[in-house]
Enzyme design. Structure first.
Site: not given
Length: 551
Positions: A142, A297, A299, A301
């Site tokens: 993340s 960010d 990834d 999410d």
């Protein structure tokens, strides 16, 4: 087996020779690298890259993949045929770890569907249900620093694992005799195997088609200047295509951060919660007169947003953007009688006030989007509520439940639409936020996040939590504590037990303390509400000062 013996065992296997030699005289690093097997929580693994049992590497990836494979085997041939969707972000070794996972699954005769290129975590969540897969895996850490990577597992509903599923994987991992002897197929073997299918375009199209349904207003100032940055991550393709599909004609991609690079070379941390991550976006924004900056960010999410106000860019917090989106959604269309929004116990109460205005229920969950996804799944069965929106203060939001985790792509599209709608009336998002404060009260929040690395750091976090429980404070900044809620020892509002303590103060301010579930941090959350912005900001500072003695 102690850390030194484990270290020597890895050396004998001729694994990561240079990296192991580099720490041969560093007792602390050997201890941190080998003192435990990297812990698998309800979401999966996350840790620093490097050799060792407590690090992310090929062998720890194979171990968790083996645990998942054995769990699937127990469900029978149908589960094996349904298989696992595998996605990955742009971090170091993410793609390699994705194919390592597919290789272990294939050794057990389990089908996998692997994205050809990096794609967002929310698209993985969507793909699991779209392909009717048994599970999903995304390789990502993340918004963590570049030294980290992770392995997140999703169930057949596209949500993070249930505790039972996670416990099953852990039990199978513990039953593995040797981390060095886990069977797997190489990437070249996978390419000639029917057990590994590469996916991309069809899923991209289906995901974006599903997100097109969240559009509430096709009007607005669609030529409004927008700067978008994926911060070197996986959000690039779907976010840019999505903005085009929504009719935006003046979108500027920040080219320096469109390069997919696991070093994240242009930022200190690839985290859109940090003002520093917007530095280059602000520079480009001023050059092209952009009114809105969007950042996802690695990834994709989490979404960060900045708004042009009086010639400067103002960053919105997760709490602020969540309240704005909720108000926009509810003002655009009448809510169903049983409609409800979901937030976490550390999220601002401004959203709850907005929901109440429109006759919409608010349901609180523990911190973590998996709990929001659980509620969505529960309501599908019970029909108790109709989900309309979910969010948490840490920049995670969801409006369309075709995804069962926070989704920065869909929220980037809806935020742009919202900003364009208000821009057509001469308002910025900050103008609308100010109006919400004036109507509902001046809610303000703050977060103190303290990092404690390694084994000693874990002990420090534990001692902080123990201190609050053994000698709970009677007041903070001369404000008496009205109630202490210990989620570890009590059942509060039907929520599961968790290592969280929340203090409700006499003036309805609140303080919450919890260890992070994904980083070596102890987090202190503060929330206040007063009659003016200045008064709220002053109270926040007073409570911050009062918390210093506990750090």
């Amino acid at each position: 087996m102690n850390e030194q013996l484990l270290y020597e065992q890895w050396v004998k296997q001729s694994l990561y020779t240079e990296d192991l030699e580099a720490i041969s005289t560093n007792v602390q690093e050997i201890q941190d690298s080998f003192h435990q097997q990297l812990q698998f929580g309800t979401g999966g693994l996350r840790g620093k890259l490097g050799p060792g049992t407590n690090r992310m590497n090929t062998h720890t990836i194979r171990l968790v993949a083996e645990g998942l494979a054995r769990q699937i085997e127990q469900q029978g041939e149908v589960a094996k045929m349904r298989g696992v969707v595998i996605a990955y972000d742009t971090r170091h070794f993410s793609q390699d770890f994705g194919y390592e996972t597919a290789g272990v699954l294939a050794a057990h005769g389990i089908q996998s569907y692997v994205f050809k290129e990096s794609r967002p975590t929310p698209e993985l969540s969507f793909a699991v249900r779209y392909l009717a897969a048994y599970a999903g895996v995304v390789i990502t850490a993340s918004h963590n620093p570049k030294q980290y990577n992770g392995f997140k597992v999703y169930g057949e509903d596209g949500a993070q694992l249930t505790p039972q599923f996670a416990n099953d994987i852990v039990a199978h991992m513990q039953a593995v005799d040797s981390i060095f002897d886990i069977p797997n197929l190489s990437r070249s073997q996978l390419q000639s195997s029917d057990l590994c299918v590469e996916i991309l375009e069809k899923l991209d199209d289906a995901y974006l088609q599903a997100l097109s349904k969240i559009q509430l207003n096709k009007n607005g100032k669609k030529d409004m200047g927008i700067v978008y940055t994926p911060i070197h991550g996986a959000g690039l393709e779907p976010t840019i295509r999505g903005l085009q599909n929504f009719g935006f004609t003046n979108v500027h991609l920040l080219q320096q951060q469109a390069v997919q690079d696991g070093d994240f070379p242009t930022v200190i941390y690839p985290n859109p919660e940090e003002a520093e991550a917007f530095k280059l976006a602000m520079k480009l924004g001023k050059e092209v007169s952009a009114q809105l900056l969007l950042a996802t960010d690695p990834d994709a999410d989490r979404l960060g947003v900045a708004v042009l106000v009086d010639g400067a860019y103002k960053l919105l917090t997760g709490n602020q953007l969540g309240a704005l989106l909720l108000d926009y959604i509810l003002s655009a269309q009448p809510a169903e009688p049983n409609a409800a929004m979901i937030k976490t116990i550390v999220t601002s109460e401004l959203g709850a006030a907005v929901a109440q205005k429109y006759g919409v229920a608010t349901v609180n969950t523990l911190t973590g989007f998996k709990y929001i996804a659980e509620k969505i799944a529960e309501w599908e069965l019970t029909k108790e509520h109709k989900f309309i929106f979910g969010y948490e203060e840490s920049y995670g939001y969801l409006v369309s439940d075709v995804v069962r985790d926070k989704d920065a792509v869909q929220i980037a599209l809806l935020t742009a639409e919202m900003a364009a709608y208000y821009a057509a009336t001469g308002k910025t998002l900050v103008d609308v936020l100010t109006a919400l404060y004036e109507e509902h009260g001046f809610y303000q929040e703050a977060l103190i996040s303290l990092t404690f690395e390694g084994m000693e750091g874990q002990q420090k976090i534990t001692s902080i939590m123990e201190a609050f429980r053994k000698q709970p404070p009677k007041r903070f900044a001369d404000i008496a504590v009205r109630k202490m809620e210990d989620y570890l020892t009590e059942s509060i509002n039907g929520l599961p037990q968790a290592d969280v303590i929340k203090f409700i103060l006499e003036d309805d301010s609140w303080i919450c303390v919890r260890p992070s579930g994904t980083e070596p941090k102890c987090k202190f959350y503060i929330g206040v509400k007063t009659e003016s912005l200045l008064e709220s900001e002053q109270k926040i500072e007073q409570l911050k000062s009062a918390l210093q003695q506990w750090a």
